[in-house]
Design a protein around this motif. Structure first.
Motif, PDB file in Angstrom:
ATOM      1  N   THR A  47       0.812  -1.213   0.000  1.00  0.00           N
ATOM      2  CA  THR A  47       0.000   0.000   0.000  1.00  0.00           C
ATOM      3  C   THR A  47       0.846   1.263   0.000  1.00  0.00           C
ATOM      4  O   THR A  47       0.303   2.367  -0.151  1.00  0.00           O
ATOM      5  N   GLY A  48       2.149   1.127   0.210  1.00  0.00           N
ATOM      6  CA  GLY A  48       3.044   2.281   0.185  1.00  0.00           C
ATOM      7  C   GLY A  48       2.856   3.244   1.343  1.00  0.00           C
ATOM      8  O   GLY A  48       2.773   4.461   1.134  1.00  0.00           O
ATOM      9  N   PRO A  49       2.821   2.758   2.585  1.00  0.00           N
ATOM     10  CA  PRO A  49       2.635   3.657   3.727  1.00  0.00           C
ATOM     11  C   PRO A  49       3.922   4.402   4.079  1.00  0.00           C
ATOM     12  O   PRO A  49       4.998   4.096   3.553  1.00  0.00           O
ATOM     13  N   ASP A  50       3.793   5.366   4.996  1.00  0.00           N
ATOM     14  CA  ASP A  50       4.994   6.032   5.512  1.00  0.00           C
ATOM     15  C   ASP A  50       5.783   5.077   6.396  1.00  0.00           C
ATOM     16  O   ASP A  50       7.013   5.091   6.402  1.00  0.00           O
ATOM     17  N   VAL A  51       5.070   4.264   7.169  1.00  0.00           N
ATOM     18  CA  VAL A  51       5.732   3.329   8.081  1.00  0.00           C
ATOM     19  C   VAL A  51       4.824   2.127   8.319  1.00  0.00           C
ATOM     20  O   VAL A  51       3.600   2.242   8.310  1.00  0.00           O
ATOM     21  N   VAL A  52       5.446   0.973   8.520  1.00  0.00           N
ATOM     22  CA  VAL A  52       4.745  -0.251   8.918  1.00  0.00           C
ATOM     23  C   VAL A  52       5.165  -0.566  10.350  1.00  0.00           C
ATOM     24  O   VAL A  52       6.341  -0.830  10.619  1.00  0.00           O
ATOM     25  N   LEU A  53       4.212  -0.523  11.265  1.00  0.00           N
ATOM     26  CA  LEU A  53       4.471  -0.892  12.651  1.00  0.00           C
ATOM     27  C   LEU A  53       4.288  -2.401  12.785  1.00  0.00           C
ATOM     28  O   LEU A  53       3.251  -2.936  12.387  1.00  0.00           O
ATOM     29  N   VAL A  54       5.288  -3.070  13.349  1.00  0.00           N
ATOM     30  CA  VAL A  54       5.241  -4.526  13.494  1.00  0.00           C
ATOM     31  C   VAL A  54       5.313  -4.857  14.978  1.00  0.00           C
ATOM     32  O   VAL A  54       6.344  -4.647  15.622  1.00  0.00           O
ATOM     33  N   LEU A  55       4.228  -5.349  15.518  1.00  0.00           N
ATOM     34  CA  LEU A  55       4.182  -5.770  16.918  1.00  0.00           C
ATOM     35  C   LEU A  55       4.142  -7.289  16.942  1.00  0.00           C
ATOM     36  O   LEU A  55       3.082  -7.909  16.840  1.00  0.00           O
ATOM     37  N   ALA A  56       5.313  -7.887  17.041  1.00  0.00           N
ATOM     38  CA  ALA A  56       5.431  -9.345  16.929  1.00  0.00           C
ATOM     39  C   ALA A  56       6.827  -9.741  17.397  1.00  0.00           C
ATOM     40  O   ALA A  56       7.536  -8.945  18.032  1.00  0.00           O
TER      41      ALA A  56
END
Length: 293
Positions: A56-65
């Motif tokens: 989707t081309g976001p500014d940032v991908v937050l990964v909680l894992a």
């Protein structure tokens, strides 16, 4: 930096997350006036979530894992993709703690939303798999489960795992060659990325290679104890040096730990430094220095 479009991937089955984390994540982001798409698959199809989020081309991908999911996110995003924020949601949290310090994911998230900075992150590659913190090859990789049991207060389990690791010591020594240097033999090898190294800066373009070569069972026992309660690199059986490429081979498959995840490598493996694996959203350098992993 300006952040407006955020994708979030949450592993609710991970070590320290839970089913309430997606709603808590939405609430925290809402406080900052940010609407985010949150993917928290019950079936555990995290790879699909990561791929869809990045596309989707976001500014940032937050990964909680856990560390494995954070590493997968960095590999999928690549050096030119969106920023990745690997928040601590696993058991070992090697990468999040190296980036944000030992802090809850809520505090790490608030910190980067308030004052986050883009940072290129390098790493190592071995058999097509990337590691962003550390790789341990050889029998000391078997001490990692014992150390985690100690951290969780499960001393009986830690003792059992330590016994297993001790029995397997000297069961198969490694052969190696670091860069263009001579061939050698060792019980084990580790490769630390600059992000995790205590002697290298993030600007250095190399791995910190450690050759572990105990001379007997007394050395192995001492090193095993240090791996649980202290920095094993301070052990006299350990020699360290910068390294950009290494060949490693053994009589059989090589036990390993890549960013906290157990792995089995082929009998012949090549370790290579990659100067830019991905871009991460990190705290300012001075804040990171105040809260080391």
């Amino acid at each position: 930096m300006k952040i407006s479009k955020i994708e979030v991937v949450v592993n609710i089955a991970s070590g320290s997350v839970g089913t309430g984390a997606p709603d808590e994540m939405r609430a925290l982001l809402s406080e900052w006036g940010v609407q985010a798409n949150v993917c928290a698959p019950e079936g555990g199809d995290l790879t699909r979530c990561l791929r869809d989020a990045i596309e989707t081309g976001p500014d940032v991908v937050l990964v909680l894992a856990g560390d494995g999911t954070a590493r997968a996110a960095a590999e999928l995003a690549g050096p030119d993709g969106p920023l990745i924020a690997p928040l601590p949601g696993g058991t070992m949290n090697m990468l999040p703690y190296a980036v944000y310090g030992v802090t809850p994911w809520q505090d790490a998230l608030k910190g980067i939303l308030e004052n986050g900075r883009e940072q290129a992150i390098g790493g190592g590659e071995i058999e097509g798999r990337t590691f962003l913190v550390a790789a341990i090859l050889g029998s000391p990789a078997l001490w990692a489960p014992a150390r985690e049991a100690v951290r969780e207060g499960k001393l009986t389990l830690a003792f059992a795992r330590g016994q297993r690791a001790f029995r397997r010591a000297f069961s198969g020594r490694l052969r190696y060659a670091l860069d263009d240097g001579p061939r050698g033999k060792a019980e084990a090898l580790t490769f630390l990325c600059p992000l995790a190294s205590k002697v290298m800066s993030n600007d250095e373009q190399a791995l910190e290679a450690a050759v572990i070569d105990p001379k007997g069972f007394a050395d192995v026992a001492r090193m095993g104890i240090k791996s649980i309660i202290d920095d094993w690199r301070n052990d006299p059986s350990v020699h360290t040096q910068p390294c950009r490429s290494a060949g490693v081979w053994a009589a059989g498959r090589i036990p390993a730990v890549l960013d906290g995840e157990p792995a089995r490598l082929s009998a012949t493996a090549r370790v290579t430094w990659r100067p830019k694996v991905a871009r991460i959203l990190a705290p300012p350098a001075e804040a990171a220095a105040e809260t080391p992993a």
